[in-house]
Design a protein around this motif. Structure first.
Motif, mmCIF file in Angstrom:
data_model
loop_
_atom_site.group_PDB
_atom_site.id
_atom_site.type_symbol
_atom_site.label_atom_id
_atom_site.label_comp_id
_atom_site.label_asym_id
_atom_site.label_seq_id
_atom_site.Cartn_x
_atom_site.Cartn_y
_atom_site.Cartn_z
ATOM 1 N N GLU A 25 0.083 22.652 8.071
ATOM 2 C CA GLU A 25 -1.108 22.983 7.250
ATOM 3 C C GLU A 25 -1.755 21.520 7.658
ATOM 4 O OE1 GLU A 25 -5.488 24.047 6.068
ATOM 5 O OE2 GLU A 25 -3.326 24.936 5.907
ATOM 6 N N PRO A 26 -2.793 21.145 8.977
ATOM 7 C CA PRO A 26 -3.206 19.586 9.427
ATOM 8 C C PRO A 26 -4.429 19.068 8.116
ATOM 9 C CG PRO A 26 -4.032 21.614 10.629
ATOM 10 C CD PRO A 26 -3.204 22.039 9.114
ATOM 11 N N GLY A 27 -3.652 17.459 7.553
ATOM 12 C CA GLY A 27 -5.203 17.239 6.538
ATOM 13 C C GLY A 27 -3.451 16.986 5.383
ATOM 14 N N ARG A 28 -2.523 17.827 4.973
ATOM 15 C CA ARG A 28 -1.474 17.824 4.018
ATOM 16 C C ARG A 28 -0.374 18.089 4.176
ATOM 17 N NH1 ARG A 28 -0.803 24.033 1.739
ATOM 18 N NH2 ARG A 28 0.707 23.958 3.359
ATOM 19 N N ASP A 29 0.089 18.626 5.384
ATOM 20 C CA ASP A 29 1.708 18.500 6.239
ATOM 21 C C ASP A 29 1.828 17.532 7.039
ATOM 22 O OD1 ASP A 29 2.404 20.606 4.411
ATOM 23 O OD2 ASP A 29 2.076 21.748 6.246
ATOM 24 N N VAL A 30 0.580 17.335 7.789
ATOM 25 C CA VAL A 30 0.334 16.619 9.165
ATOM 26 C C VAL A 30 -0.427 15.772 9.096
ATOM 27 C CG1 VAL A 30 0.214 16.447 10.983
ATOM 28 C CG2 VAL A 30 1.418 18.119 10.305
ATOM 29 N N LYS A 31 -0.589 14.606 9.208
ATOM 30 C CA LYS A 31 -2.532 13.687 9.852
ATOM 31 C C LYS A 31 -2.835 13.470 11.502
ATOM 32 C CE LYS A 31 -4.524 9.032 8.775
ATOM 33 N NZ LYS A 31 -3.570 7.905 8.322
ATOM 34 N N ILE A 32 -3.930 14.274 11.198
ATOM 35 C CA ILE A 32 -4.198 14.422 12.725
ATOM 36 C C ILE A 32 -5.016 12.939 12.625
ATOM 37 C CG2 ILE A 32 -5.543 15.710 14.247
ATOM 38 C CD1 ILE A 32 -5.010 17.872 13.095
ATOM 39 N N VAL A 33 -4.580 12.165 13.977
ATOM 40 C CA VAL A 33 -6.112 10.758 13.983
ATOM 41 C C VAL A 33 -6.652 10.702 15.510
ATOM 42 C CG1 VAL A 33 -5.376 8.058 14.475
ATOM 43 C CG2 VAL A 33 -3.557 9.443 12.925
ATOM 44 N N PRO A 34 -7.870 10.841 15.100
ATOM 45 C CA PRO A 34 -8.534 11.421 16.068
ATOM 46 C C PRO A 34 -9.128 9.448 17.300
ATOM 47 C CG PRO A 34 -10.330 10.758 14.510
ATOM 48 C CD PRO A 34 -8.350 10.965 13.517
ATOM 49 N N VAL A 35 -8.068 9.553 18.235
ATOM 50 C CA VAL A 35 -8.540 7.852 18.670
ATOM 51 C C VAL A 35 -9.497 8.001 20.232
ATOM 52 C CG1 VAL A 35 -6.002 7.916 18.264
ATOM 53 C CG2 VAL A 35 -6.833 8.790 20.478
ATOM 54 N N GLY A 36 -10.546 9.502 20.061
ATOM 55 C CA GLY A 36 -12.061 8.999 20.798
ATOM 56 C C GLY A 36 -11.619 9.938 22.114
ATOM 57 N N GLU A 37 -12.196 9.450 23.315
ATOM 58 C CA GLU A 37 -11.815 9.498 24.322
ATOM 59 C C GLU A 37 -10.459 10.046 25.194
ATOM 60 O OE1 GLU A 37 -14.839 10.721 26.475
ATOM 61 O OE2 GLU A 37 -15.387 9.695 24.852
ATOM 62 N N THR A 38 -10.498 11.417 26.100
ATOM 63 C CA THR A 38 -8.894 12.070 26.066
ATOM 64 C C THR A 38 -8.142 10.702 26.598
ATOM 65 O OG1 THR A 38 -10.011 14.249 26.440
ATOM 66 C CG2 THR A 38 -7.991 13.413 27.439
ATOM 67 N N ALA A 39 -8.702 9.924 27.414
ATOM 68 C CA ALA A 39 -7.819 8.860 27.879
ATOM 69 C C ALA A 39 -7.068 7.669 26.517
ATOM 70 C CB ALA A 39 -8.255 8.226 29.166
ATOM 71 N N ALA A 40 -7.877 8.264 25.678
ATOM 72 C CA ALA A 40 -7.085 6.907 24.955
ATOM 73 C C ALA A 40 -6.198 7.397 24.458
ATOM 74 C CB ALA A 40 -8.101 6.626 23.586
ATOM 75 N N ILE A 41 -5.484 8.718 24.102
ATOM 76 C CA ILE A 41 -4.492 9.425 23.888
ATOM 77 C C ILE A 41 -3.036 9.536 23.782
ATOM 78 C CG2 ILE A 41 -3.642 11.317 22.846
ATOM 79 C CD1 ILE A 41 -6.383 12.987 23.486
ATOM 80 N N LEU A 42 -3.171 8.934 24.650
ATOM 81 C CA LEU A 42 -1.200 8.663 25.638
ATOM 82 C C LEU A 42 -0.931 7.099 24.944
ATOM 83 C CD1 LEU A 42 1.059 8.673 26.611
ATOM 84 C CD2 LEU A 42 0.168 8.981 28.767
ATOM 85 N N PRO A 43 -2.173 6.468 25.557
ATOM 86 C CA PRO A 43 -1.901 4.628 25.211
ATOM 87 C C PRO A 43 -1.482 4.736 23.357
ATOM 88 C CG PRO A 43 -4.128 5.095 26.763
ATOM 89 C CD PRO A 43 -3.514 6.307 25.836
ATOM 90 N N ALA A 44 -2.690 5.515 22.495
ATOM 91 C CA ALA A 44 -1.679 5.660 21.344
ATOM 92 C C ALA A 44 -0.459 5.783 20.723
ATOM 93 C CB ALA A 44 -3.252 6.391 20.264
ATOM 94 N N LEU A 45 0.149 6.336 21.801
ATOM 95 C CA LEU A 45 1.420 6.958 21.176
ATOM 96 C C LEU A 45 2.756 5.892 21.849
ATOM 97 C CD1 LEU A 45 3.849 9.257 20.847
ATOM 98 C CD2 LEU A 45 3.702 10.679 22.752
ATOM 99 N N GLU A 46 2.400 5.965 22.733
ATOM 100 C CA GLU A 46 2.721 3.995 23.118
ATOM 101 C C GLU A 46 2.924 3.170 22.860
ATOM 102 O OE1 GLU A 46 2.950 2.408 28.242
ATOM 103 O OE2 GLU A 46 1.154 3.436 27.038
ATOM 104 N N ARG A 47 1.660 3.019 22.385
ATOM 105 C CA ARG A 47 1.996 1.848 21.429
ATOM 106 C C ARG A 47 2.423 1.912 20.259
ATOM 107 N NH1 ARG A 47 -3.506 1.748 23.319
ATOM 108 N NH2 ARG A 47 -4.185 2.531 20.983
ATOM 109 N N GLY A 48 3.140 2.990 19.473
ATOM 110 C CA GLY A 48 2.917 3.526 18.414
ATOM 111 C C GLY A 48 2.481 3.257 17.213
ATOM 112 N N VAL A 49 1.082 3.692 17.579
ATOM 113 C CA VAL A 49 -0.111 3.938 16.625
ATOM 114 C C VAL A 49 0.205 5.517 15.679
ATOM 115 C CG1 VAL A 49 -2.264 3.921 16.124
ATOM 116 C CG2 VAL A 49 -1.382 2.451 17.409
ATOM 117 N N VAL A 50 0.454 5.488 16.671
ATOM 118 C CA VAL A 50 1.470 7.506 15.975
ATOM 119 C C VAL A 50 1.935 7.492 16.106
ATOM 120 C CG1 VAL A 50 -1.156 8.442 16.117
ATOM 121 C CG2 VAL A 50 -0.095 8.540 17.964
ATOM 122 N N ASP A 51 3.188 8.929 16.022
ATOM 123 C CA ASP A 51 4.099 9.613 16.224
ATOM 124 C C ASP A 51 4.123 10.963 17.026
ATOM 125 O OD1 ASP A 51 5.262 7.652 13.994
ATOM 126 O OD2 ASP A 51 3.791 9.407 12.757
ATOM 127 N N ALA A 52 3.149 10.774 17.193
ATOM 128 C CA ALA A 52 2.824 12.344 18.189
ATOM 129 C C ALA A 52 1.203 12.245 18.770
ATOM 130 C CB ALA A 52 3.188 13.210 17.528
#
Length: 298
Positions: A157-184
């Motif tokens: 369940e999003p919000g309960r079991d997993v936290k979803i972090v909106p990071v903005g533009e599509t191009a910003a998603i992989l860098p967030a994972l690379e920098r360790g800001v998110v787990d997935a």
């Protein structure tokens, strides 16, 4: 009832090809402003049509404009554009909410080319419980699709079991994972190809689930179709021709992709082309199954 929206589009699409003459009056090309909402390989037919001026054969002159942070279908409703190339989610949600002036007239892709990637320490999708996952803007395709997959296909369940972090533009998603800001992260093509090479673990490929989704298609206002069926026909014919070029002319397609998918390596572009050129249908009929998935997501 909502599936009737797509049936209407399919009947319209076939009817136009059967009844509208193929010849058009010569003269000054009609200018059409088309908004597109993202940068993935699935948009290449539109870019080909613009860069190679394929509409000239049908007396059309395309202007393609990136929507940026604006909601593309709002630009249709405001009159800032005549057509939109984007996901079909906006049309489906508007229609369900009672705003029935939008319609999907064609579809480039009904598969998403998307996956969930994670740090190597996470080995299964169930281990995402208690973790955070990066997605795009709230309400964008990556965000909506991620919520649906987590809840309906994985049982988290999003919000309960997993936290979803909106990071903005599509191009910003992989860098967030690379920098360790998110787990997935929820990644689309070509970003997911780069993630594989960077050593992140691909936990789930959405194509393996058989999920049909209105990933990239063309939409407009119904009034545009009713008042100018010949213009819509010419647009669909032009983009259908662009699809044939995309599927058959690799060299030209890669050149256009390189211009729009800035920063993508030649290897990434090759893999992106291989994925989308094989899966894109020859003719852009809207998919009823894809619309059903969009309804489930709501």
């Amino acid at each position: 009832m909502l599936v009737g929206l797509v049936h209407w589009a399919i009947l319209f699409y076939v009817g136009l090809f059967a009844t509208v003459p193929l010849s058009f009056a010569a003269g000054e090309p009609l200018k059409l402003k088309i908004i597109y909402s993202s940068f993935t390989g699935a948009y290449t037919p539109l870019w080909l049509a613009v860069d190679d001026r394929l509409g000239k054969k049908y007396d059309l002159d395309f202007e393609a404009v990136y929507a940026g942070r604006a909601r593309p279908h709002q630009l249709l409703l405001s009159g800032d554009a005549q057509y939109v190339v984007s996901t079909g989610t906006g049309v489906v949600s508007s229609y369900a909410a009672g705003a029935k002036d939008l319609v999907i007239i064609a579809s480039f892709m009904s598969t998403t080319g998307s996956s969930i990637f994670s740090k190597q320490q996470i080995k299964t999708v169930k281990e995402l419980q208690g973790k955070n996952i990066a997605s795009g803007r709230p309400g964008a395709v990556t965000d909506i699709l991620l919520h649906y997959i987590l809840k309906r296909k994985i049982g988290l369940e999003p919000g309960r079991d997993v936290k979803i972090v909106p990071v903005g533009e599509t191009a910003a998603i992989l860098p967030a994972l690379e920098r360790g800001v998110v787990d997935a992260a929820m990644l689309t093509t070509p970003s997911r190809l780069l993630a594989r090479k960077m050593g992140f673990r691909e936990l789930l490929d959405f194509d393996d689930l058989g999920v049909q989704y209105p990933y990239v298609g063309i939409s407009t206002l119904k009034v545009n179709v009713k008042k100018n069926p010949d213009v819509t026909l010419r647009l669909v014919r032009t983009l259908t021709a662009a699809i044939q070029i995309f599927k058959s002319n690799k060299e030209r397609s890669l050149a256009v992709m390189k211009r729009y998918l800035r920063g993508a390596s030649d290897e990434m572009l090759e893999e992106t082309y291989g994925y989308f050129s094989k899966r894109m249908p020859k003719y852009p009929y809207p998919s009823v199954e894809a619309i059903k998935t969009a309804l489930e997501m709501m």
